[in-house]
Design an enzyme around this catalytic site. Structure first.
Site, PDB file in Angstrom:
ATOM      1  N   CYS A  45       0.832  -1.227   0.000  1.00  0.00           N
ATOM      2  CA  CYS A  45       0.000   0.000   0.000  1.00  0.00           C
ATOM      3  C   CYS A  45       0.855   1.261   0.000  1.00  0.00           C
ATOM      4  O   CYS A  45       0.316   2.380  -0.099  1.00  0.00           O
ATOM      5  CB  CYS A  45      -0.942  -0.004   1.193  1.00  0.00           C
ATOM      6  SG  CYS A  45      -1.973  -1.471   1.231  1.00  0.00           S
ATOM      7  N   HIS A  92     -13.047   9.924  -8.364  1.00  0.00           N
ATOM      8  CA  HIS A  92     -12.051   9.983  -9.445  1.00  0.00           C
ATOM      9  C   HIS A  92     -10.894  10.917  -9.106  1.00  0.00           C
ATOM     10  O   HIS A  92     -10.358  11.602  -9.986  1.00  0.00           O
ATOM     11  CB  HIS A  92     -12.708  10.354 -10.784  1.00  0.00           C
ATOM     12  CG  HIS A  92     -13.440   9.193 -11.383  1.00  0.00           C
ATOM     13  ND1 HIS A  92     -14.640   8.744 -10.883  1.00  0.00           N
ATOM     14  CD2 HIS A  92     -13.119   8.364 -12.404  1.00  0.00           C
ATOM     15  CE1 HIS A  92     -15.040   7.689 -11.583  1.00  0.00           C
ATOM     16  NE2 HIS A  92     -14.131   7.427 -12.502  1.00  0.00           N
ATOM     17  N   GLU A 136     -13.608   0.300   2.291  1.00  0.00           N
ATOM     18  CA  GLU A 136     -12.494   0.494   1.353  1.00  0.00           C
ATOM     19  C   GLU A 136     -12.480  -0.644   0.338  1.00  0.00           C
ATOM     20  O   GLU A 136     -12.213  -0.450  -0.847  1.00  0.00           O
ATOM     21  CB  GLU A 136     -11.165   0.539   2.115  1.00  0.00           C
ATOM     22  CG  GLU A 136      -9.984   0.834   1.233  1.00  0.00           C
ATOM     23  CD  GLU A 136      -8.663   0.642   1.940  1.00  0.00           C
ATOM     24  OE1 GLU A 136      -8.440  -0.467   2.482  1.00  0.00           O
ATOM     25  OE2 GLU A 136      -7.868   1.595   1.968  1.00  0.00           O
TER      26      GLU A 136
END
Ligand SMILES: Nc1nc2c(c(=O)[nH]1)N=C([C@H](O)[C@H](O)COP(=O)(O)OP(=O)(O)OP(=O)(O)O)CN2
Ligand SMILES: [Zn+2]
Length: 153
Positions: A45, A92, A136
């Protein structure tokens, strides 16, 4: 108004929820740690070029059911608030680069939930925002209810 001698009928309290989904990229990286510490802590990550998620957010508002309208909150209004507070700033986007809040705040799901809470609660009637739940992934889920710990307690 209750008839004389009778206490007023309590107003029923209800919780109303609405969901939205947004797509965003991010990188878990703390400015308080070295590059090596970041890599060790966040692993994949911490990839320098980031990675993406299709986040799902469930917002819950709590309040009395208005006897005239039959609503706690008009879901059409909640939809507009969620558009402004969640979709416009986050959808986005690269969370770390496009959203100023995350310039110095690590873009974990915990902090995404706090960001959404702070952005939404100022648009809603005082004390009505009850819960922000952020997925998530299907498996990684955070709930924030506006609580804070008191330092030293
Ligand atoms: N406390 C937190 N820990 C982690 C967070 C977070 O937001 N809060 N986030 C991440 C990463 O963003 C990472 O993207 C998580 O992805 P991944 O582990 O791949 O997700 P899944 O568990 O759903 O994937 P599977 O491999 O399918 O199990 C890491 N930690
Ligand atoms: Zn991630």
């Amino acid at each position: 108004m209750a008839p004389p001698g009778r206490s007023p009928r309590p107003s029923p309290l209800a919780r109303v929820s609405r969901c939205v989904s947004f797509s965003a990229s991010h990188r878990l990286h703390s400015k308080l740690l070295s590059d090596e510490e970041n890599q060790k802590l966040f692993g994949k990550c911490n990839n320098p070029n980031g990675h993406g998620h299709n986040y799902k957010v469930e917002v819950t508002v709590r309040g009395e059911i208005d006897p005239t309208t039959g609503m706690v909150i008009n879901l059409t209004d909640l939809k507009d608030y969620m558009e402004e507070a969640i979709m416009e700033p986050l959808d986005h986007k690269n969370l770390d680069k496009d959203v100023p809040y995350f310039a110095d705040v690590v873009s974990t799901t915990e902090n995404v939930a706090v960001f959404i809470w702070e952005n939404l609660h100022k648009r809603l009637p005082e004390g009505t925002l009850y819960k922000v739940k952020v997925y998530e992934t299907d498996k990684n889920i955070v709930v924030y209810k506006g609580e804070a710990s008191v330092p030293g307690k």
